[in-house]
Design an enzyme around this catalytic site. Structure first.
Site, PDB file in Angstrom:
ATOM      1  N   ASP A   1       0.814  -1.218   0.000  1.00 23.12           N
ATOM      2  CA  ASP A   1       0.000   0.000   0.000  1.00 23.12           C
ATOM      3  C   ASP A   1       0.849   1.271   0.000  1.00 23.12           C
ATOM      4  O   ASP A   1       2.020   1.256   0.371  1.00 23.12           O
ATOM      5  CB  ASP A   1      -0.865   0.041   1.273  1.00 23.12           C
ATOM      6  CG  ASP A   1      -2.030  -0.918   1.226  1.00 23.12           C
ATOM      7  OD1 ASP A   1      -2.017  -1.832   0.383  1.00 23.12           O
ATOM      8  OD2 ASP A   1      -2.950  -0.763   2.051  1.00 23.12           O
TER       9      ASP A   1
ATOM     10  N   HIS B   1       3.804  -2.270   3.013  1.00 20.60           N
ATOM     11  CA  HIS B   1       3.855  -0.892   2.486  1.00 20.60           C
ATOM     12  C   HIS B   1       5.134  -0.636   1.688  1.00 20.60           C
ATOM     13  O   HIS B   1       6.220  -0.985   2.144  1.00 20.60           O
ATOM     14  CB  HIS B   1       3.765   0.115   3.647  1.00 20.60           C
ATOM     15  CG  HIS B   1       2.469   0.017   4.395  1.00 20.60           C
ATOM     16  ND1 HIS B   1       2.243  -0.941   5.360  1.00 20.60           N
ATOM     17  CD2 HIS B   1       1.318   0.723   4.289  1.00 20.60           C
ATOM     18  CE1 HIS B   1       1.010  -0.804   5.823  1.00 20.60           C
ATOM     19  NE2 HIS B   1       0.423   0.195   5.192  1.00 20.60           N
TER      20      HIS B   1
HETATM   21 ZN   LIG Z   1      -2.522   3.306   3.367  1.00 24.39          ZN
END
Ligand SMILES: [Zn+2]
Length: 230
Positions: A44, A189
């Site tokens: 993400d 991430h």
């Molecule tokens: Zn996020």
């Protein structure tokens, strides 16, 4: 009823109940993948020119396909990274226009956020099929607009706070190796406000991939993993 009470009631109806419901119960939200021999890694908050290229290199080296939930505003600034993700066989999902929490968006703003983001991705050649709201938080109108724009809501079944500045690469490696099970959608991430956090994620992921492959698990994109089950 005081103004504070009214606000609390409105927020409960508009934000808290929909988030709780969609995270835990709603059938249309994807939380795991059906095949217990497969894993879906998801990254993400990118694209991020400091980290995403390096991640793509690592994934290519190990022949692993994943799903990137991208922030549309960043995608507009880095279209070449998005194109490279696609060329490498990864899936591109949407993670909002600029990472604003859905709790702070009116229905009209929710619509604009999704509409504007889809347009940006389409201009780069991406037809997004999956959407993960920032922080996994929904408002009461999110579901309606996702359906309208043909997006499937995706949550996750495993995460290890890889975005935190307090977690070392060694911690991330050990936590992922220990906790991941077949069928998991793993939240990671490739961009973060915490200094160098994605570098630690990338450093740890190669060992995790090797370990999980030794356990017989296969890495797939969300589109691949859900083909035939939708
Ligand atoms: Zn996020």
């Amino acid at each position: 009823m005081s103004i504070f009470d009214s606000f609390l009631l409105a927020s409960t109806v508009y934000n808290i109940i929909p988030s709780f419901w969609q995270r835990i119960f709603a059938k249309h939200v994807i939380r795991r993948i059906p095949n217990k021999n497969q894993i879906a890694l998801t990254f993400d908050d990118g694209p991020d020119s400091r980290y995403t290229y390096q991640l793509l290199e690592t994934l290519a080296k190990h022949d692993v396909k994943t799903t990137f939930f991208v922030v549309a505003e960043k995608a507009a600034k880095n279209p070449n990274i998005i194109k490279m993700c696609q060329q490498c066989g990864h899936e591109i999902g949407l993670h909002s226009y600029n990472h604003t929490c859905q709790w702070f968006l009116t229905p009209k703003a929710t619509k604009n956020d999704i509409e504007k983001s889809i347009k940006i991705l389409q201009d780069i050649g991406v037809e997004p099929k999956f959407f993960r709201p920032p922080w996994g938080l929904f408002n009461i109108s999110t579901r309606y607009y996702l359906k309208k724009y043909g997006l499937n809501a995706v949550y996750w079944s495993r995460h290890v706070y890889d975005w935190s500045k307090f977690n070392s690469a060694n911690y991330i490696r050990k936590a992922l190796t220990k906790r991941i099970r077949g069928g998991d959608i793993v939240l990671l991430h490739d961009s973060s406000y915490a200094k160098e956090a994605p570098r630690r994620t990338i450093e740890s992921i190669k060992d995790v991939i090797v370990d999980l492959k030794e356990r017989g698990l296969e890495f797939v994109t969300l589109r691949e993993s859900l083909a035939g089950y939708e």
